[in-house]
Design an enzyme around this catalytic site. Structure first.
Site, PDB file in Angstrom:
ATOM      1  N   ASN A  62       0.871  -1.165   0.000  1.00  0.00           N
ATOM      2  CA  ASN A  62       0.000   0.000   0.000  1.00  0.00           C
ATOM      3  C   ASN A  62       0.914   1.223   0.000  1.00  0.00           C
ATOM      4  O   ASN A  62       1.525   1.549   1.011  1.00  0.00           O
ATOM      5  CB  ASN A  62      -0.914  -0.006   1.227  1.00  0.00           C
ATOM      6  CG  ASN A  62      -1.848   1.192   1.260  1.00  0.00           C
ATOM      7  OD1 ASN A  62      -1.483   2.301   0.902  1.00  0.00           O
ATOM      8  ND2 ASN A  62      -3.081   0.965   1.708  1.00  0.00           N
ATOM      9  N   GLU A  99      -3.965   1.805  -2.938  1.00  0.00           N
ATOM     10  CA  GLU A  99      -4.109   3.211  -2.571  1.00  0.00           C
ATOM     11  C   GLU A  99      -3.254   4.097  -3.478  1.00  0.00           C
ATOM     12  O   GLU A  99      -2.447   4.913  -3.011  1.00  0.00           O
ATOM     13  CB  GLU A  99      -3.790   3.437  -1.091  1.00  0.00           C
ATOM     14  CG  GLU A  99      -4.740   4.428  -0.454  1.00  0.00           C
ATOM     15  CD  GLU A  99      -4.583   4.589   1.043  1.00  0.00           C
ATOM     16  OE1 GLU A  99      -5.043   5.625   1.537  1.00  0.00           O
ATOM     17  OE2 GLU A  99      -4.023   3.688   1.714  1.00  0.00           O
ATOM     18  N   ASP A 151      -4.249  -4.865   0.904  1.00  0.00           N
ATOM     19  CA  ASP A 151      -4.630  -4.254   2.174  1.00  0.00           C
ATOM     20  C   ASP A 151      -6.072  -4.654   2.459  1.00  0.00           C
ATOM     21  O   ASP A 151      -7.002  -4.103   1.875  1.00  0.00           O
ATOM     22  CB  ASP A 151      -4.479  -2.733   2.072  1.00  0.00           C
ATOM     23  CG  ASP A 151      -4.852  -2.013   3.359  1.00  0.00           C
ATOM     24  OD1 ASP A 151      -5.349  -2.670   4.299  1.00  0.00           O
ATOM     25  OD2 ASP A 151      -4.669  -0.784   3.426  1.00  0.00           O
ATOM     26  N   ASP A 200      -2.141  -6.036   6.028  1.00  0.00           N
ATOM     27  CA  ASP A 200      -1.798  -6.377   4.644  1.00  0.00           C
ATOM     28  C   ASP A 200      -1.502  -7.875   4.597  1.00  0.00           C
ATOM     29  O   ASP A 200      -0.610  -8.364   5.304  1.00  0.00           O
ATOM     30  CB  ASP A 200      -0.581  -5.579   4.194  1.00  0.00           C
ATOM     31  CG  ASP A 200      -0.798  -4.086   4.343  1.00  0.00           C
ATOM     32  OD1 ASP A 200      -1.298  -3.464   3.394  1.00  0.00           O
ATOM     33  OD2 ASP A 200      -0.484  -3.544   5.432  1.00  0.00           O
ATOM     34  N   ASP A 252       2.750   4.717   5.226  1.00  0.00           N
ATOM     35  CA  ASP A 252       2.580   4.196   6.583  1.00  0.00           C
ATOM     36  C   ASP A 252       2.471   2.678   6.612  1.00  0.00           C
ATOM     37  O   ASP A 252       2.367   2.075   7.679  1.00  0.00           O
ATOM     38  CB  ASP A 252       1.378   4.845   7.283  1.00  0.00           C
ATOM     39  CG  ASP A 252       0.161   5.007   6.386  1.00  0.00           C
ATOM     40  OD1 ASP A 252       0.161   4.460   5.265  1.00  0.00           O
ATOM     41  OD2 ASP A 252      -0.795   5.698   6.795  1.00  0.00           O
TER      42      ASP A 252
END
Length: 272
Positions: A7, A34, A147, A218, A247
């Site tokens: 991600n 994302e 994710d 994840d 992150d």
């Protein structure tokens, strides 16, 4: 074959981090989530210059998933999860690559709970379960990575008592995850590391990464054909410590040769 999920939390804003990690880790196939970029703004040229083909399902500002390959052509089989013609969110992409079927997903967050977003998350899980039911028994390896926005058990979250009311840790969501395992899918990380403290996401604030106050959200799910070839599953925390990084940390698995192919190779070597 090394397969990763990452991600990136904005593929264009984090592009230097992504390219640095691709060069360092050298995964064969990558699922990205994302993207936060419309279809026309995916950095295709930079990805190709790094040695990877790509397909992607973009969306302005939010969501977005992609598949990268350096081991052969990507033959797209599905774009978007079936079961809801009104769902226009870019959260699922699927393709055949190098003899395996790869699905990359970004499951809805679901917060705030209760509410319409949480209801949508549960419906998305139901649709995922129904679709994966058509893939579980394929003879070819099937890998469903991304994710999932779910911490399956208490050992998958730092200070679980603080997360009881969160949509990522809700009983209904954990039950939906278990439903996938009951369908026959293997959680790659937990299969090889059943009791280890392993996280894939750390918030940016309060030194969460430095304190290892994270979440495991994840995941890799493998059908029996893929699980039989699983030889490694790890989290690459190096990228999470870089400047201007996501992150999330990349997660990767390694698949060995199929047993039948390995037996043929051994037999040929013995014949020599």
């Amino acid at each position: 074959m090394k397969i990763a999920t990452y991600n990136v939390n904005g593929v264009n804003g984090r592009l230097p981090v992504l390219l640095r990690w691709l060069n360092l880790a050298e995964p064969d196939i990558v699922c990205l989530q994302e993207l936060k970029a419309p279809q026309e703004n995916f950095p295709e040229h930079a990805i190709r210059a790094a040695g990877y083909q790509a397909i992607w399902h973009g969306q302005s500002r939010w969501n977005g998933v992609a598949l990268l390959s350096r081991v052969g052509e990507i033959h797209e089989t599905r774009r978007g999860l079936p079961g809801d013609p009104d769902d226009v969110q870019s959260r699922y992409i699927e393709a055949a690559v190098g003899g395996v079927l790869i699905a990359g997903l970004y499951l809805p967050n679901g917060n705030p709970r209760p509410g319409s977003k949480f209801d949508f998350k549960l419906r998305w899980f139901d649709r995922l379960h129904e679709h994966l039911g058509t893939l579980i028994d394929l003879d070819a390896p099937v890998i469903v990575a991304g994710d999932y926005n779910v911490m399956p058990t208490d050992i998958d979250v730092y200070a679980p008592e603080r997360w009881r009311e969160d949509a990522l840790f809700a009983p209904e969501v954990r039950a939906a995850w278990q439903w996938l395992l009951d369908q026959g899918w293997t959680d790659a990380i937990r299969h090889l590391h059943p009791r280890d403290t392993i996280y894939t996401f750390w918030k940016y604030w309060r030194g969460a990464f430095e304190r290892n106050a994270g979440l495991r959200i994840d995941h890799f799910l493998l059908n029996p054909a893929a699980a039989a070839r699983l030889v490694a599953a790890e989290v690459d925390t190096r990228a999470r410590g870089w400047e201007k990084t996501s992150d999330h940390a990349p997660v990767w698995i390694e698949l060995g040769e199929a047993k039948q192919k390995r037996r043929r190779k051994i037999a040929a070597q013995e014949h020599l």
